[in-house]
Design an enzyme around this catalytic site. Structure first.
Site, short mmCIF file in Angstrom:
data_model
loop_
_atom_site.label_atom_id
_atom_site.label_comp_id
_atom_site.label_asym_id
_atom_site.label_seq_id
_atom_site.Cartn_x
_atom_site.Cartn_y
_atom_site.Cartn_z
N ARG A 47 24.88 -11.61 19.09
CA ARG A 47 26.22 -11.10 19.43
C ARG A 47 27.19 -12.24 19.72
O ARG A 47 28.37 -12.15 19.42
CB ARG A 47 26.13 -10.16 20.64
CG ARG A 47 27.49 -9.70 21.15
CD ARG A 47 27.40 -8.58 22.16
NE ARG A 47 26.48 -8.85 23.25
CZ ARG A 47 26.76 -9.66 24.30
NH1 ARG A 47 27.93 -10.28 24.38
NH2 ARG A 47 25.86 -9.82 25.25
N TYR A 99 49.79 0.06 7.98
CA TYR A 99 48.54 0.81 7.91
C TYR A 99 48.50 1.83 9.04
O TYR A 99 48.69 1.50 10.21
CB TYR A 99 47.36 -0.14 7.98
CG TYR A 99 46.03 0.54 8.15
CD1 TYR A 99 45.65 1.56 7.28
CD2 TYR A 99 45.16 0.17 9.17
CE1 TYR A 99 44.43 2.21 7.44
CE2 TYR A 99 43.94 0.81 9.33
CZ TYR A 99 43.59 1.83 8.47
OH TYR A 99 42.39 2.47 8.63
N ASP A 171 48.97 -9.35 8.80
CA ASP A 171 47.87 -8.69 8.09
C ASP A 171 47.96 -9.13 6.63
O ASP A 171 48.86 -8.74 5.89
CB ASP A 171 48.01 -7.17 8.21
CG ASP A 171 46.86 -6.42 7.54
OD1 ASP A 171 46.19 -6.99 6.67
OD2 ASP A 171 46.66 -5.24 7.89
N LYS A 196 37.91 -5.09 2.29
CA LYS A 196 38.70 -4.86 1.09
C LYS A 196 38.48 -5.96 0.05
O LYS A 196 37.38 -6.09 -0.48
CB LYS A 196 40.17 -4.72 1.48
CG LYS A 196 40.43 -3.72 2.62
CD LYS A 196 39.89 -2.33 2.32
CE LYS A 196 40.42 -1.26 3.25
NZ LYS A 196 39.77 -1.16 4.56
#
Length: 372
Positions: A47, A99, A171, A196
């Site tokens: 982690r 978005y 972004d 993406k």
């Protein structure tokens, strides 16, 4: 090195144990200490750190020309980490076209937590300047925006942000690092939904934040990643590293295909408007030419006849898959307003198209029969 070379070599080294050219997948969640309590390779727990994640973050840092990167389990986790690095009472400038999930995050989670925000047309530099407040600490930019593909002048708005003591975050998911370099234009942070184009095959989930400076603010983002537990799996990091090697060549084809399809649709009588920055008639075309190396593989169209006509087109395509998301090798189409629900501001006749790597002539033929 040029980006094609960086995409293949940044973060990649032969495995020192076996000499394997491709890095192994380090699935272990924990790592052995030395007798004195130290860690021989610096890894404690997956982690907090993992060899596959380190390699990915090294690669992403190089691709965006940054100083540091933090990888996340999703694009939304990456966006949330930036907002969570702010303090209650801080003000965000948020674009009027963005978005939908990012907008929900601001409205439904971050505002109740204590952040304030204003929505502004980021394509209008004067409107951005007028919307700044004494407590503005972050300017959130999407360019091209989702789904109307508005273009924001990154250099201009970053200058406004810095003059007010705020940061500018961009972004960069749609253009990818091959199509736009926000940090070189003055942005402080770049976010990617690596699901993406960086992933490129619709088979992994991820996000990333790349910083121009490894400063205290970025360290807060890193804290959200490690203490908040939003880290990606080693396997997804490995998949991303595999996919990034072909990113420059995939993006070149995505962009070339989208340009041809946008030009075709711009002349179609059944299409009311085409939103694509590569078209000379696009209102942001001049700025896009200055700050983008490619115009990208995403476009939107508004179909004559309203919602019913748009839904008929989406229902008649044969090569395009009706699905959410974008950036894979396959072409996708969706009626965005129905996906976003009752709070949408997307035009009811709009179809968002992710142009894939099929032959563009076949894609145009499919759209032609669907629009007939």
């Amino acid at each position: 090195m040029r980006i094609e070379t960086l995409a293949i070599h940044a973060g990649h080294t032969p495995d020192p144990t076996t000499g394997a050219v491709m890095q192994p997948i380090h699935l272990s969640t924990t790592f052995e200490r030395n007798p004195d309590g130290t860690y021989p390779a610096g890894y404690v727990y997956t982690r907090t750190d993992n060899p596959n994640r380190v390699a990915l973050e090294t690669c992403l840092t190089a691709l965006e020309g940054g100083a540091a990167a933090a990888a996340f389990g999703s694009g939304m986790a990456a966006i949330a980490a930036i907002f969570q690095a702010l303090a209650p009472g801080d003000h965000i400038l948020f674009p009027d076209d963005a978005y939908f999930g990012a907008g929900r995050l601001v409205r439904e989670l971050m505002a109740p937590w204590g952040l304030t925000y204003s929505v502004v047309n980021m394509a209008d530099v004067d409107a951005v300047r007028a919307a700044m407040q004494p407590t503005t600490r972050l300017m959130w930019v999407e360019t091209p925006s989702n789904p109307l593909l508005k273009i924001t002048d990154i250099a201009a708005v970053a200058q406004i942000a810095h003059a007010a003591g705020a940061r500018c975050a961009v972004d960069n998911t749609w253009p990818s690092p091959t199509g736009q370099q926000p940090l070189a234009l003055g942005a402080d942070l770049v976010m990617h939904a690596t699901t993406k184009y960086l992933g490129g095959h619709s088979d992994l989930l991820g996000g990333a934040v790349i910083a121009r400076a490894a400063d205290a603010f970025f360290e807060r983002i890193r804290l959200v990643q490690t203490i908040g537990g939003a880290a990606p799996s080693p396997f997804d990091c490995w998949l991303l590293m595999r996919s990034i090697r072909t990113l420059p060549y995939r993006m070149r084809a995505h962009s070339e295909h989208a340009q041809r399809i946008a030009e075709f649709l711009a002349d179609h009588p059944a299409v009311e408007s085409v939103h694509y920055p590569g078209l000379p008639g696009h209102p942001g075309h001049a700025i896009a030419r200055q700050q983008m190396q490619q115009f990208g593989g995403m476009l939107s169209i508004q179909v004559r006849g309203g919602t019913d006509a748009a839904m008929r087109v989406a229902g008649r395509v044969q090569l395009f898959t009706r699905a959410t998301s974008l950036g894979g090798v396959e072409s996708l189409i969706e009626h965005r307003a129905s996906v976003e629900g009752s709070h949408t501001t997307t035009p009811a006749n709009l179809l968002r198209i992710s142009v894939g790597l099929e032959h563009p002539d076949d894609l145009m033929a499919d759209l032609a029969q669907a629009l007939a």
